[in-house]
Each structure stands twice: as C-alpha cells, then as structure tokens.
Design an enzyme around this catalytic site. Structure first.
Site, PDB file in Angstrom:
ATOM      1  CE1 TYR A 145      -3.543  -2.725   0.586  1.00  0.00           C
ATOM      2  CE2 TYR A 145      -4.933  -0.684   1.207  1.00  0.00           C
ATOM      3  CZ  TYR A 145      -4.591  -1.938   0.938  1.00  0.00           C
ATOM      4  OH  TYR A 145      -5.786  -2.459   0.971  1.00  0.00           O
ATOM      5  CG  ASP A 248      -8.192  -4.872   1.740  1.00  0.00           C
ATOM      6  OD1 ASP A 248      -9.293  -4.218   2.376  1.00  0.00           O
ATOM      7  OD2 ASP A 248      -8.066  -4.696   0.444  1.00  0.00           O
TER       8      ASP A 248
END
Ligand code: IPM
Ligand code: MN
Length: 359
Positions: A145, A248
């Site tokens: 990320y 996630d």
C-alpha cells in the site's frame, strides 16, 4: 462510576458513510446521556466530498481536527466515478490512506464475531460457523500500500513495492500477542514466506517475538491456505496477525462468517487518536435509500468507547442492545433471509431508533 469528558470527531465521508455514521453518533449521544458522560462533537470532510469542496481528499483542516480530538468515528470513502477511471490523479481513497499514515494508525483490529441469531444469514453452514470468534490484526501503514509505486517502459510497465521493516512487524506483532494473552492464547501469523522476502522478514520477527510469549501457541500459515481454512473451519482461529494487503482481503472474506459486511466494525489504533469505522465501503448502489445496515457503525462506536475511552460497561451496553435487537427479530435487508417477515425488515434510521430504545 467515573464520568468522562471527551471530544469526538465525526467523519462520515462518502455514500452510505453519511447515513450510518449519523446513527452511530446518536448512539454515542444516548450512551453519554445514560451514563452521565460529556461528549462534544465536531464534523470534518474526507474522500470524494472533500475533493468536491476543497480539491483535497484529506484537507489540512480535517487532519488538524483529527489530531485534536480524543477519537474519530469514521464512515467510508469512495465514489464510482473514480473506480473506472484509472487515470484519475486525485482519488477519495488517498484521503483514507494519508489519514492512516499521518495519524500513525498501524494496527487495524477487525473482530469477527457471529451473533447467534444470524447463523442463517451467512452462506456458510450453521454447524461450521457456530461459536466462531476471530480477532484480526491487520497491519495498516506499510506493505504494498505504501511502498514505492510507479510506471516504467514509457508507462507500459507498472510496479508497487511491498516493504516491511523489523520495527513495523514487531509493533503490530506485539499488539496481536498481547491480545492473544487475553483470549484463547492462539495466534495465527499469515504471510507468503514461501515466495516473498518481506514475508520472510515478517515470519522471522514473529518467531523471535513468540519467545517472549511462551504461553501463546503460534501457527504460521501461508495466505492462500488461510483463505481456504477460514471458510472450511472458522472455529480454528482465535487471533490472526497479517500484513496490510493480506488483511484487507482476508477480512472481507471473514465478514461472511459474521453474516454480512454490514455487521463488522473496526478500530485503527497507533500513536495518537484512534479511528473507528465499519469495514464496509461507501456502497453507492444503495446510497440515499435508507437501506444501509447501521450496525457496523454502531458497533464501531462500541469499540471506540472501549478502546479509546476505557468505557467497558458502556461498550457492552451497545453490544447487548444489538444482540437484543436481533433477538427481537429486527433485521436490515442484508441480514434478512427468506424466513424474515417483511414488517421486521427495517431501514437505517428505524434500526437506529430501536437500538436507542434498547440502550
Ligand atoms: C478498507 C478499504 C480500504 C483499504 C480502501 C478503501 C482503500 O478496503 O479499509 O478495508 O484497502 O484499506
Ligand atoms: Mn477493504
């Protein structure tokens, strides 16, 4: 009974974030009135609505208000307009990611707990599900990320770097071990150490940390196996710790263990102000229709009271009210099934009103 004075920032964001956060706030107000606490509130913009108003998905004013508050109740960010436009330079999600980085929110706690009444709402068989209770620790400020990203070869090749430092793995690992000590003392660390170097470092750090927690049984799993085992036998999990991207994906999958994404709350904590939000997104397909399930926001308020303010009893009062609501047979559309009578399927606000009565 101790009485507290706290300042809470409400950041509803986009889509159904607005509708569900309004209900979450009402629940906080009700708790303050019932227990004699003094909560003050302010609001701030983030995501698409902030881009529209200021051009920036995380305006400086929002960040300053976040830092100055005791906790943040957050809604969702996102807008379909950007999803199919890969060339968009400014995106609502950048606001969320920058917030996580700026506030040092490295630990994302996602409790997956199935309310007994919702056994039938999941697509997984009830006998597999009953008793499942998992606490995920998703690392939130590192990994692919936040690593270097870009294009090369005249834009024909793109890359995102997954990177972790020892320090980053150790601090999230420690939080997960500490939580395991208060639960069933079982920790699953998820990585892809058979392929990724960042995962090999991850495993090395967790193995070293495990020496400090001899009472905790640690299991190491590759992420593909975890994805399978979560559905095959969710009861074998207690605490799970994993990297940002794996966390996630696995927690969206695990939301099915709790019946619906609309039920799952999360806490993002770290160095300063904690942020509490549903794990679901902005859901523009149902925005403005009053159909959204506000229980994830309500349960996020419960996590806020417990973790940021240390108000255990108040937090339990909310969870018990949700349990009682479900026992009475009330449902939102996402958690209703063929046996739910039409008059028991309520909209966002009506569910909120029932919860307030039960508190
Ligand atoms: C979440 C969301 C975000 C994430 C998106 C909106 C950037 O899916 O909080 O799980 O990927 O972290
Ligand atoms: Mn997600």
């Amino acid at each position: 009974m101790k009485m507290v004075k706290k300042h809470i920032l409400i950041v509803p964001g986009d889509g159904i974030g607005q509708e569900v956060t309004a209900v979450g706030k009402k629940v906080l107000e009700k708790i303050a009135a019932k227990f004699g606490h003094e909560f003050t509130y302010d609001e701030a913009l983030i995501g698409h609505e902030a881009i529209e108003a200021t051009g920036d998905p995380l305006p400086a004013e929002t960040l300053a208000k976040m830092k100055a508050s005791d906790a943040v109740l957050f809604g969702a960010v996102g807008h379909p307009k950007y999803d199919n436009d890969p060339s968009a330079k400014v995106r609502p999600e950048q606001g969320l990611l920058r917030m996580r980085k700026e506030l040092g929110l490295y630990a994302n706690l996602r409790p997956i707990k199935l309310f007994d009444e919702l056994l039938g709402a999941s697509s997984i068989k009830p006998e597999i599900l009953k008793g499942a209770d998992i606490l995920f620790f998703r690392e939130l400020t590192g990994d692919i990320y936040f690593g270097e990203k870009g294009r090369k070869n005249n834009g024909d090749t793109a890359y995102d770097v997954a990177e972790y430092s020892r320090y980053e793995v150790e601090r999230i690992g420690r939080k997960a071990f500490d939580a395991a000590m208060t639960r069933k003392k079982h920790l699953v660390s998820v990585d892809k150490a058979n392929v990724l170097e960042s995962s090999r470092l991850w495993r090395e750090v967790i193995q070293k940390l495990a020496l400090e927690y001899p009472e905790v049984t640690v299991e190491y799993q590759f992420v593909d196996a975890t994805a399978m085992l979560l559905i095959k036998d969710p009861k074998r999990f207690d605490v799970v710790v994993t990297a940002n991207l794996f966390g996630d994906i696995l927690t969206d999958e695990a939301s099915q263990i709790a019946g619906s994404m609309g039920m799952l709350a999360s806490a993002s904590i770290g160095d300063g102000t904690g942020v509490y939000e549903p794990i679901h997104g902005s859901a523009h397909d149902i925005t403005g229709k009053g159909l959204a399930n506000p229980l994830a926001s309500i349960l996020s308020a419960a996590l806020l009271l417990d973790i940021s303010f240390g108000l255990k009893k108040e937090s339990e009062t909310i969870i018990n009210a949700v349990d009682a609501l479900l026992k009475k047979g009330f449902r939102t559309r996402d958690i209703a099934d063929a046996s739910t009578p039409a008059n028991m399927i309520l909209g966002t606000e009506a569910i909120g009103e029932e919860i307030l009565k039960l508190i």
